[in-house]
Design a protein around this motif. Structure first.
Motif, PDB file in Angstrom:
ATOM      1  N   VAL A 295       0.859  -1.201   0.000  1.00 41.75           N
ATOM      2  CA  VAL A 295       0.000   0.000   0.000  1.00 41.75           C
ATOM      3  C   VAL A 295       0.889   1.243   0.000  1.00 41.75           C
ATOM      4  O   VAL A 295       0.674   2.195  -0.768  1.00 41.75           O
ATOM      5  CB  VAL A 295      -0.940  -0.001   1.228  1.00 41.75           C
ATOM      6  CG1 VAL A 295      -1.721   1.314   1.294  1.00 41.75           C
ATOM      7  CG2 VAL A 295      -1.901  -1.183   1.167  1.00 41.75           C
ATOM      8  N   ALA A 296       1.911   1.215   0.831  1.00 38.22           N
ATOM      9  CA  ALA A 296       2.820   2.364   0.917  1.00 38.22           C
ATOM     10  C   ALA A 296       3.527   2.587  -0.414  1.00 38.22           C
ATOM     11  O   ALA A 296       3.745   3.730  -0.843  1.00 38.22           O
ATOM     12  CB  ALA A 296       3.841   2.127   2.033  1.00 38.22           C
ATOM     13  N   LYS A 297       3.861   1.503  -1.093  1.00 43.03           N
ATOM     14  CA  LYS A 297       4.539   1.593  -2.385  1.00 43.03           C
ATOM     15  C   LYS A 297       3.688   2.356  -3.404  1.00 43.03           C
ATOM     16  O   LYS A 297       4.186   3.254  -4.091  1.00 43.03           O
ATOM     17  CB  LYS A 297       4.821   0.175  -2.882  1.00 43.03           C
ATOM     18  CG  LYS A 297       5.421   0.088  -4.267  1.00 43.03           C
ATOM     19  CD  LYS A 297       5.528  -1.364  -4.726  1.00 43.03           C
ATOM     20  CE  LYS A 297       4.206  -1.871  -5.250  1.00 43.03           C
ATOM     21  NZ  LYS A 297       4.260  -3.285  -5.672  1.00 43.03           N
ATOM     22  N   PHE A 298       2.411   2.006  -3.472  1.00 45.63           N
ATOM     23  CA  PHE A 298       1.528   2.674  -4.437  1.00 45.63           C
ATOM     24  C   PHE A 298       1.397   4.171  -4.101  1.00 45.63           C
ATOM     25  O   PHE A 298       1.407   5.025  -4.985  1.00 45.63           O
ATOM     26  CB  PHE A 298       0.131   2.035  -4.446  1.00 45.63           C
ATOM     27  CG  PHE A 298       0.142   0.579  -4.842  1.00 45.63           C
ATOM     28  CD1 PHE A 298       0.725   0.179  -6.034  1.00 45.63           C
ATOM     29  CD2 PHE A 298      -0.440  -0.389  -4.028  1.00 45.63           C
ATOM     30  CE1 PHE A 298       0.736  -1.166  -6.410  1.00 45.63           C
ATOM     31  CE2 PHE A 298      -0.426  -1.725  -4.391  1.00 45.63           C
ATOM     32  CZ  PHE A 298       0.154  -2.119  -5.576  1.00 45.63           C
ATOM     33  N   ARG A 299       1.275   4.457  -2.816  1.00 44.81           N
ATOM     34  CA  ARG A 299       1.097   5.854  -2.397  1.00 44.81           C
ATOM     35  C   ARG A 299       2.366   6.650  -2.702  1.00 44.81           C
ATOM     36  O   ARG A 299       2.325   7.786  -3.191  1.00 44.81           O
ATOM     37  CB  ARG A 299       0.762   5.916  -0.909  1.00 44.81           C
ATOM     38  CG  ARG A 299      -0.549   5.182  -0.579  1.00 44.81           C
ATOM     39  CD  ARG A 299      -0.780   5.046   0.918  1.00 44.81           C
ATOM     40  NE  ARG A 299      -1.457   6.194   1.497  1.00 44.81           N
ATOM     41  CZ  ARG A 299      -0.938   7.026   2.347  1.00 44.81           C
ATOM     42  NH1 ARG A 299       0.316   6.862   2.731  1.00 44.81           N
ATOM     43  NH2 ARG A 299      -1.642   8.035   2.822  1.00 44.81           N
ATOM     44  N   ALA A 300       3.527   6.029  -2.411  1.00 48.69           N
ATOM     45  CA  ALA A 300       4.801   6.717  -2.661  1.00 48.69           C
ATOM     46  C   ALA A 300       4.996   6.947  -4.164  1.00 48.69           C
ATOM     47  O   ALA A 300       5.441   8.020  -4.583  1.00 48.69           O
ATOM     48  CB  ALA A 300       5.959   5.893  -2.096  1.00 48.69           C
TER      49      ALA A 300
END
Lengths: 557, 128
Positions: A295-300
């Motif tokens: 999830v963090a990857k997509f947001r970043a």
């Protein structure tokens, strides 16, 4: 005392009075905890200092810069993501049946898998095609096959994603031609071509031409579509295969966005205005098992791309800043052992993609470590998306994990580590140069090697593989592609070649040949003319091979 | 005793080289002489490299489903060239139903997803 100081003080007293005592009695399971990409995870995450300032700077509101929370203001409250299963095998007739099945089951977009000869620009009768025809996707030799593939599927109603790279221009031309035959005007055609050659050199392997002419073909497509196919995504810049080749989550983001930078640079250098094409760039990422890291990857990734487009390329149109992406669940996380367990993995990965704000999603089927998926397996995979979409409730609010101390912290660290890679690649002279130096390949391989070593040493557990394994009977009912299919396909194409206007084909192919030697010519109109006369994919690519030469793999071990 | 020489090869058009590269590197780390062909090799090219490099083993990796056509072709070409002493094994996405056929065509062992490098080393060490 400020609130931050109070928290810090309470935290140290908790560590001393509560935590330490407990750890003496009950030590933790491991000395350290790592994400799937081997990033260290802390025991507990705390509020940020300057929480409000950080919110305004790094998060903002969905549909607004820097788009951390999503590219639309309402996200899945407005409409769910496009459920798009990658499919195709055997002949155009068989694949057409599978697409109709998928559409009847509530799928909302098509995604075409081509066989390897098609992806590498060989007709089915080429010697290199032996054994490969129709195996990993559908075999397309000429417009005839494409007409059969979309028979009874109205191209103004569905959007179609085509996983095609080196010969993307040819398949796009065929799609345009089928649209014309159906009476669909070009601006109504919706879909995506993958058209991302750079990751082919490092991860996927279906390149044909060297980087320079390949980049020219891509720029030609950007230019052609900005005039004629305004609703078509001209490229899907793909981290998926980089991750499958073994990269970490950070590398997936960094290498994908660096490829993106290279494409934008090439188009700008060819004289295109950044805002004339940037809004049609799309992306494609992987979803692995480590839910929060993904999830963090997509947001970043959204945040970094918005900054790159605004600051590096001075894009003015807000659409040019948006990282719109497709997601596929992680093929390499599937196990051949106890294949039903894969349903659970895919469900977690689906959740990651949805919580990360994906625009479309393919869910893998449980049996894909063994063979192409059966219809039953594909249905379960599609149902997984539908259950997350309609039953889980995670779609009811925008960016549900926004504000989680852990997820925000992971988002920040992925952004900063990816930025370090992006700068490093810039310092190597950009992505093409980094690929030529073998830097990207080596980075991916080192991660892949470490990951596999960790599994073999049991430092990383894969359920059913190195723990909880059982004796199993061989799985039954796997899908098989008929080996006689190649003969059938060759016969069909021979027939096409006999019945077409060979004079016109010859004329169109030599016009393409001449244009290919002129670096200022856009090859798209020539390719469209050739496919309409039923010139084959192999014939067109062979003309381009003569002018452009072929890429030779830079083997890095 | 001389180090055993192993050629890891990717026949056909399949670009999935993660497994092949892992096996090549891990065998090298285990002390073997390893040569890796890169992707998209014809059976003819693989056999000619194998003979030229005087290898003891060829490990073929394929995930595209073309194994029933391409693996036996490599064995056949080795036989034609009088190099039948080179031992061929394979790996990739290969349904268990195909094992008997491949073995009947002279492929000595098949390693599928989940196999560990020690399984491959055990196999190599058992051959004489």
């Amino acid at each position: 005392m400020s609130l931050n100081e109070i928290i810090a003080k309470k935290f140290s007293s908790w560590e001393k009075n509560v935590l330490e005592k407990l750890l003496k009695k009950f030590p933790e399971r491991q000395k350290e905890f790592l994400t799937a990409s081997s990033e260290k995870v802390e025991r507990l995450y705390l509020p940020f200092e300057n929480e409000q300032e950080k919110y305004i700077r790094d998060l903002g509101f969905p549909g607004e810069f820097p788009f951390t929370r999503g590219i639309q203001p309402t996200m899945f409250r407005g409409r769910l993501w496009t459920m798009r299963q990658y499919a195709g095998f055997g002949t155009a007739e068989e694949s057409n049946q599978r697409y109709k099945f998928l559409l009847s089951q509530g799928q909302t977009g098509l995604s075409i898998a081509f066989d390897l000869p098609t992806q590498i620009g060989y007709d089915s009768d080429h010697p290199m095609s032996e054994g490969e025809v129709g195996k990993v996707g559908v075999a397309i030799d000429s417009l005839k096959d494409m007409e059969i593939l979309f028979d009874g599927i109205p191209l103004d109603k569905v959007s179609t994603s085509m996983t095609i790279n080196a010969p993307a221009s040819v398949l796009l031309a065929m799609y345009i031609a089928v649209g014309e035959k159906q009476g669909v005007p070009r601006e109504k055609l919706q879909g995506t071509i993958q058209n991302d050659i750079l990751k082919e050199y490092v991860a996927r392997g279906t390149y044909i031409f060297p980087p320079e002419p390949s980049m020219r073909l891509i720029t030609n497509i950007f230019e052609y579509c900005s005039g004629e196919l305004k609703n078509f995504n001209t490229i899907s810049i793909s981290g998926y295969h980089i991750r499958e080749a073994g990269s970490t989550a950070v590398q997936e983001v960094a290498f994908t966005l660096s490829n993106g930078i290279e494409y934008v640079k090439a188009a700008v250098n060819a004289g295109l205005d950044v805002d004339s094409f940037a809004g049609r760039l799309s992306f494609f990422f992987n979803a692995h098992n480590d839910l929060f890291e993904e999830v963090a990857k997509f947001r970043a990734a959204r945040r970094i791309w918005a900054k790159i487009m605004r600051d590096k390329f001075s894009a003015k149109n807000e659409k040019s800043l948006l990282l719109r992406f497709h997601t596929q669940t992680g093929g390499s996380t599937l196990t051949a052992q106890q294949p039903d367990n894969n349903i659970v993995r895919v469900a977690i990965q689906t959740l990651a993609a949805v919580l990360g704000g994906t625009q479309s999603l393919h869910t893998n089927s449980r049996d894909e470590a063994l063979a192409l998926p059966t219809e039953d397996s594909v249905r379960i995979a599609l149902r997984t998306q539908q259950i997350v979409g309609y039953e889980s409730g995670v779609t009811n609010t925008v960016d549900p994990l926004g504000g989680s101390y852990f997820v925000e912290s992971l988002t920040d660290s992925i952004e900063s580590e990816a930025q370090t890679y992006i700068s490093k690649i810039e310092s190597l002279g950009g992505m093409i140069s980094a690929i030529e130096k073998g830097f990207i390949q080596k980075e991916i391989q080192d991660s892949a090697y470490k990951y596999q070593k960790d599994i073999e040493s049991n430092e990383r557990i894969v359920v059913g593989v190195n723990k909880f394994s059982v004796e199993e009977k061989p799985p039954k009912g796997l899908l098989r592609v008929d080996p006689k299919l190649r003969d059938l396909q060759i016969k069909k194409t021979t027939e096409v070649k006999k019945n077409r206007n060979n004079e016109k084909v010859k004329k169109n192919l030599s016009a393409l040949k001449v244009a290919s030697s002129d670096p200022n010519a856009n090859l798209m109109p020539f390719i469209v003319d050739a496919v309409k006369e039923y010139a084959t994919l192999g014939e067109i690519c062979s003309v381009l091979r003569e002018t452009f030469g072929e890429y030779k793999e830079n083997i890095v071990l | 005793m001389a180090k055993k020489r192993i050629l890891i090869a990717k026949p056909g058009l399949d670009g999935h080289d993660r497994g092949a590269k892992y096996v090549a590197r891990a065998l090298k780390d285990a002390g073997y002489e390893v040569i890796y062909t890169g992707i998209r090799q014809t059976p003819e090219a693989i056999v000619s490299t194998a003979i030229q490099e005087d290898v003891d083993f060829i490990g073929l990796s394929l995930l595209s489903g073309a194994h029933n056509e391409l693996f036996p072709r490599v064995v056949e070409l080795l036989d034609n060239k009088g190099a039948e002493d080179i031992i061929v094994f394979g790996g990739g996405v290969i349904p268990i139903d195909d094992f008997d056929y491949l073995k009947s065509k002279g492929v000595k062992a098949i390693f599928t997803p989940g196999a560990q490098i020690k399984d491959i080393i055990d196999f190599i060490e058992l051959q004489n």
